[in-house]
Design a protein around this motif. Structure first.
Motif, PDB file in Angstrom:
ATOM      1  N   SER A  32      -9.121 -14.637  -6.748  1.00 50.05           N
ATOM      2  CA  SER A  32      -8.962 -13.810  -7.948  1.00 50.05           C
ATOM      3  C   SER A  32      -7.940 -12.731  -7.661  1.00 50.05           C
ATOM      4  N   SER A  33      -7.173 -12.351  -8.690  1.00 47.41           N
ATOM      5  CA  SER A  33      -6.296 -11.196  -8.489  1.00 47.41           C
ATOM      6  C   SER A  33      -7.162  -9.960  -8.317  1.00 47.41           C
ATOM      7  N   ALA A  34      -6.568  -8.920  -7.769  1.00 42.35           N
ATOM      8  CA  ALA A  34      -7.305  -7.689  -7.456  1.00 42.35           C
ATOM      9  C   ALA A  34      -8.506  -7.987  -6.563  1.00 42.35           C
ATOM     10  N   ASP A  71      -1.881  -3.795  -6.056  1.00 49.67           N
ATOM     11  CA  ASP A  71      -1.806  -4.605  -7.273  1.00 49.67           C
ATOM     12  C   ASP A  71      -2.542  -3.927  -8.436  1.00 49.67           C
ATOM     13  N   ALA A 130      -0.277  -1.154  -9.546  1.00 50.58           N
ATOM     14  CA  ALA A 130       0.847  -1.699 -10.300  1.00 50.58           C
ATOM     15  C   ALA A 130       0.413  -2.040 -11.714  1.00 50.58           C
ATOM     16  N   ASP A 131      -0.766  -2.621 -11.843  1.00 49.60           N
ATOM     17  CA  ASP A 131      -1.258  -3.045 -13.150  1.00 49.60           C
ATOM     18  C   ASP A 131      -1.612  -1.845 -14.016  1.00 49.60           C
ATOM     19  N   ILE A 171       3.748   0.261 -12.610  1.00 50.15           N
ATOM     20  CA  ILE A 171       4.849   0.422 -11.664  1.00 50.15           C
ATOM     21  C   ILE A 171       5.029  -0.938 -11.008  1.00 50.15           C
ATOM     22  N   PRO A 172       6.273  -1.424 -10.875  1.00 57.10           N
ATOM     23  CA  PRO A 172       6.435  -2.746 -10.254  1.00 57.10           C
ATOM     24  C   PRO A 172       5.805  -2.803  -8.856  1.00 57.10           C
ATOM     25  N   LEU A 173       5.209  -3.955  -8.567  1.00 58.78           N
ATOM     26  CA  LEU A 173       4.437  -4.119  -7.338  1.00 58.78           C
ATOM     27  C   LEU A 173       5.249  -3.802  -6.085  1.00 58.78           C
ATOM     28  N   TYR A 174       6.468  -4.382  -5.999  1.00 57.51           N
ATOM     29  CA  TYR A 174       7.251  -4.195  -4.774  1.00 57.51           C
ATOM     30  C   TYR A 174       7.760  -2.765  -4.654  1.00 57.51           C
ATOM     31  N   CYS A 184      -4.256 -14.803 -11.276  1.00 57.25           N
ATOM     32  CA  CYS A 184      -3.402 -13.827 -11.955  1.00 57.25           C
ATOM     33  C   CYS A 184      -4.200 -12.960 -12.922  1.00 57.25           C
ATOM     34  N   HIS A 185      -5.076 -13.615 -13.711  1.00 54.42           N
ATOM     35  CA  HIS A 185      -5.765 -12.879 -14.783  1.00 54.42           C
ATOM     36  C   HIS A 185      -7.026 -12.181 -14.296  1.00 54.42           C
ATOM     37  N   GLY A 204      -6.991  -9.054 -16.232  1.00 49.93           N
ATOM     38  CA  GLY A 204      -5.558  -8.985 -16.001  1.00 49.93           C
ATOM     39  C   GLY A 204      -5.214  -8.491 -14.613  1.00 49.93           C
ATOM     40  N   GLY A 205      -3.933  -8.610 -14.271  1.00 52.30           N
ATOM     41  CA  GLY A 205      -3.507  -8.167 -12.948  1.00 52.30           C
ATOM     42  C   GLY A 205      -1.996  -8.080 -12.877  1.00 52.30           C
ATOM     43  N   ALA A 206      -1.507  -7.530 -11.764  1.00 48.12           N
ATOM     44  CA  ALA A 206      -0.073  -7.335 -11.593  1.00 48.12           C
ATOM     45  C   ALA A 206       0.568  -8.594 -11.037  1.00 48.12           C
ATOM     46  N   LEU A 207       1.814  -8.855 -11.467  1.00 47.24           N
ATOM     47  CA  LEU A 207       2.636  -9.878 -10.837  1.00 47.24           C
ATOM     48  C   LEU A 207       3.832  -9.159 -10.220  1.00 47.24           C
ATOM     49  N   THR A 208       4.805  -9.934  -9.762  1.00 47.46           N
ATOM     50  CA  THR A 208       5.947  -9.300  -9.093  1.00 47.46           C
ATOM     51  C   THR A 208       6.951  -8.760 -10.102  1.00 47.46           C
ATOM     52  N   TYR A 209       7.786  -7.832  -9.635  1.00 48.01           N
ATOM     53  CA  TYR A 209       8.920  -7.294 -10.388  1.00 48.01           C
ATOM     54  C   TYR A 209       8.520  -6.783 -11.771  1.00 48.01           C
ATOM     55  N   GLY A 210       7.417  -6.069 -11.839  1.00 44.52           N
ATOM     56  CA  GLY A 210       7.035  -5.418 -13.088  1.00 44.52           C
ATOM     57  C   GLY A 210       6.363  -6.325 -14.095  1.00 44.52           C
ATOM     58  N   THR A 213       3.279  -8.700 -15.541  1.00 45.28           N
ATOM     59  CA  THR A 213       1.828  -8.650 -15.396  1.00 45.28           C
ATOM     60  C   THR A 213       1.213  -9.872 -16.052  1.00 45.28           C
TER      61      THR A 213
END
Lengths: 556, 276
Positions: free
Chosen positions: A298-300, A398, A401-402, A406-409, B157-158, B164-170, B172
């Motif tokens: 899972s994310s997060a 993450d 960022a969410d 703010i972008p993750l990297y 991802c979700h 929900g969650g973050a992906l790369t380069y801004g 989501t």
């Protein structure tokens, strides 16, 4: 509170007499009962950890009645209908059963988990208090070391507890744990195979973690907590610098009835707070994560807070790998696992000895320092907090960022730079703030407290009225104790030979450290502001000077 | 009034004034901002001709006059009605600004207008169509199968809770709290933004229904054990235990150790242990 005030009921005194006839303990117990403990809110932090641990034992026992530590595959047909018909381990199924079918099970499970989090929070807060007040100094170094071991054991205990329910989050954490084990050079793959009884995840790990979690580590923690308390009891608690407190007394309240009852009240407060928290705030909803399968994530997916540092170190690290004589050295796992915690724990363990060596201070200390009066220690402590905090926040990159968009990297790169820059900056800024506060204290000592009245003298001069510090205020403000500076490195004795202590690179390092430790603000001696000279300080201009290095004879 | 004047220099007066101002500002904002616009995709007869003229007004600047695509935006020939309905019914299109990703925002087109544009795009080169009511009907769907599929294909991802969650380069993966069953189906069929396409060969229509049933049931079910803390996992739990747990207990500790006058002086370390 005199002894006469305590009337012992007849029945109780009868039982006491019966026991004393057999064990002859009355004298010892009386000494124990009359033992005086100092009072300060920050002295209660360690006790939060103690009582949280008791609550963990109680709730954990209840959970162990229903938890099945087994990865045997079964099909779920419990009362959480959404998962009806899914294959899962007995461990996960029994966790669902505890949550939905056992009376009070979910509440107890949540109390157990919140108490585990609070246990670690309290240990860390307690350690910070001990560090910033210098309470680890002689003769209490051993108890400081025990505390570090307890924190480490708590992390492991928490990790295994988090991994036991065998939900998706547990498995993800366990997978990282396996990776970390494998990352240990040369023996790593063997260690991982021994612990897991074969390839990941296997069926051996849950029962093994269970016995470590419910027997081995709690037993060690219990033994070390007992030692910790016994040593504290024997050495007596430190006290804050206050009027009447000296290095040779303890000012406070007797164990009986004051601290006995206060300790009980504190236990019930903490238990009550945890019950309220567990009633109103959900923790680790395992039913949402689903049963663990190695295919999914899972994310997060985050560890509990006390592992966030390791998670962040893993996320911040570039993917470096070295192949050395046929062995893969996985720097991207090895460094995050060993370096940050190594720096913090090794640094914390060595610090009391380093400080004693650098300051040459071999005296016993029973009065705590105010953080401002030990600028190097306070600066290092704040640097360590920032170091920890950056990795901790990066562990949640993450989620940040969410939620903060703010972008993750970008977050990762900010953390990579901050990791090196912020702790150094934090040290110097904190040290300057401490010296500034010392300057303020020096002013209070020489000048008194401004009371807001401006008076015009007959010849036209304006002066600001000040009153001297009260005894209570003076005891706090004047509590600074800086050990005298050591001889400067390279100083020669009368025969033109460098002094032994100052020779060589070690002597040089000690001299450098000593100069930093002895840098302090001294009041410029002429008056302490008491009496009729109040108010003339304005015309005197600068009152305090920062000294350091070989000017130790000025210390105040 | 005179009592307020009398208390204006009270230490708490400043805080009270700020708190009052904040409450007032919040109430005013709540009253004036209004609720979110609601729009459901219509299935009534659509007019491709009307859709084309709407497209030229609102979409052609980026997608080209014939939906052939430009350097700004992709071609929509073959994108299908499902893509149009998903993008427009979630407010993602028309785009607010160029950026990493178009996010959900209030819908500005009526369901009829969206259906018209969708019909025109569908007429250009086919593509996935908008699912009908039976395709997104979740009654009798297998939520356990849905859990397994969601866990394997969506949660990374979700988030396991669909928050929900973050992906790369801004970019989501959005929260699934507001997504309608139709939108979830369309997203699987068309793979908007960074999302992969889960066509009927990968995830069968029945499996899609199971996933939709799992998502809608998960987000509406009660949270046993108290507030969900946003279903974001251990990060919020950590914040709660530090601020709520330790913060509260420190206040109690300060109360429990409030200064007493009758302190007792006991012997120090030297006096009793005698070994120094």
């Amino acid at each position: 509170m005199s002894d006469d005030a305590v009337k012992i009921p007849g029945a109780l005194s009868g039982v006491g007499g019966w026991l004393d006839d057999r064990f002859h303990g009355a004298r010892g117990v009386r000494v124990l009962m009359k033992k005086v403990f100092p009072d300060h809110w920050s002295f209660m932090l360690g006790e939060i950890a103690l009582w949280s641990f008791v609550i963990l034992l109680l709730t954990g026992t209840y959970l162990s009645l229903f938890f099945v530590p087994s990865t045997t595959d079964i099909v779920y047909h419990g009362s959480y209908a959404k998962l009806n018909g899914i294959h899962m381990s007995e461990a996960y199924a029994s966790t669902l059963r505890i949550s939905f079918d056992i009376r009070g099970g979910l509440l107890i499970r949540q109390i157990h988990h919140w108490a585990a989090n609070l246990f670690m929070v309290a240990i860390m807060a307690h350690m910070l208090r001990v560090f910033f007040t210098g309470a680890y100094r002689k003769p209490r170094e051993v108890n400081w070391l025990i505390g570090i071991v307890l924190f480490t054991l708590g992390m492991l205990e928490g990790l295994f507890g988090y991994s036991l329910p065998d939900d998706q989050l547990s498995g993800a954490g366990l997978r990282i744990f396996e990776g970390v084990l494998q990352g240990i050079p040369i023996v790593g793959t063997y260690l991982a195979y021994f612990l897991f009884g074969g390839a990941f995840p296997g069926s051996a790990i849950v029962p093994r973690m269970y016995i470590i979690h419910v027997l081995l580590i709690p037993g060690l923690i219990l033994a070390l907590v007992s030692a910790h308390l016994f040593i504290m009891f024997h050495q007596k608690h430190t006290q804050m610098p206050m009027h009447g407190n000296t290095e040779k007394n303890v000012v406070g309240q007797p164990f009986w009835p004051y601290f006995m009852l206060k300790g009980q009240a504190w236990f019930f407060f903490i238990f009550g707070a945890l019950v309220v928290l567990s009633t109103f705030a959900q923790i680790n909803p395992v039913w949402l994560y689903g049963p663990y399968t190695p295919l999914a994530i899972s994310s997060a997916s985050q560890p509990d807070w006390y592992m966030g540092l390791l998670e962040g170190a893993l996320r911040i690290m570039p993917a470096w790998e070295i192949n050395f004589l046929g062995h893969t050295l996985s720097m991207s796992v090895l460094i995050p696992f060993a370096l940050p915690l190594g720096i913090i724990f090794t640094g914390a363990a060595l610090w009391p000895f380093f400080e004693a060596w650098a300051t040459g201070d071999k005296a016993e200390h029973h009065i705590n320092d105010r953080p401002r009066n030990a600028p190097v220690r306070t600066g290092i402590g704040v640097a360590a907090i920032s170091f920890y905090g950056i990795l901790w926040a990066e562990g949640a990159n993450d989620v940040l960022a969410d939620k903060l968009q703010i972008p993750l990297y970008t977050i990762t790169w900010i953390a990579r730079v901050a990791f090196f820059v912020v702790p150094i900056g934090a040290y110097f800024v904190t040290k300057r703030i401490c010296l500034g506060l010392q300057r303020k204290d020096a002013e209070l000592l020489t000048h008194g407290v401004e009371i807001g009245i401006i008076r015009q003298l007959p010849h036209g001069e304006f002066i600001e009225e000040a009153r001297p510090l009260t005894n209570e205020e003076n005891a706090v403000v004047a509590s600074k104790h800086i050990a005298p500076a050591l001889p400067a490195p390279g100083r020669l004795d009368p025969n033109g030979i460098p002094e032994p202590a100052a020779r060589g690179p070690l002597g040089w390092a000690r001299g450098v450290a000593n100069r930093a430790f002895t840098e302090t603000v001294v009041p410029d001696g002429h008056a302490n502001g008491h009496g009729e000279h109040n108010g003339h300080a304005v015309a005197d201009g600068e009152h305090a000077a920062i000294t350091g290095g070989d000017s130790g004879d000025q210390h105040g | 009034m005179s009592s307020i004047i009398a208390r204006r220099r009270h230490p708490a007066a400043g805080y009270a004034a700020i708190a009052g101002g904040l409450v007032l500002a919040g109430a005013l904002y709540g009253a004036l901002a209004g609720g979110p616009a609601s729009a459901a995709p219509g299935q009534s007869s659509a007019s491709p001709a009307n859709g084309r003229s709407l497209f030229i007004q609102s979409c052609a600047t980026c997608h080209g006059i014939n939906a052939q695509g430009t350097s700004q935006a992709p071609s929509l020939i073959g994108a299908g009605a499902a893509a149009v309905d998903f993008q427009m019914s979630t407010g993602r299109m028309p785009a607010k600004e160029p950026g990493a990703e178009n996010t959900r925002k209030p819908v500005t087109f009526s369901p009829q207008q969206i259906a018209d544009i969708a019909a025109w795009i569908q007429s250009l080169g086919g593509g996935p169509t908008i699912p009908d009511a039976t395709q997104v009907n979740t009654s009798g769907a297998d939520t356990a199968l849905g859990e397994e599929l969601f866990s394997a294909s969506c949660a990374q991802c979700h988030n396991a809770g669909g928050s929900g969650g973050a992906l790369t380069y801004g970019k989501t993966a959005p929260s699934l709290v507001a997504s309608t069953p139709t939108q979830i189906y369309e997203a699987m069929m068309t793979g908007p933004e960074a999302m992969p396409v889960f066509g009927d060969g990968t995830v069968t229509p029945d499996e899609k229904r199971a996933i939709i049933a799992y998502i809608t049931q998960t987000r509406t079910e009660a949270n046993p054990g108290g507030f969900s803390l946003g279903r974001t996992g251990t990060v919020t739990e950590g914040i709660v235990v530090w601020l709520g747990g330790l913060g509260f207990l420190v206040l109690i500790a300060m109360w429990l150790t409030a200064r007493r006058k009758d302190a007792v002086v006991g012997p120090g370390h030297h006096a009793e242990s005698g070994d120094h």
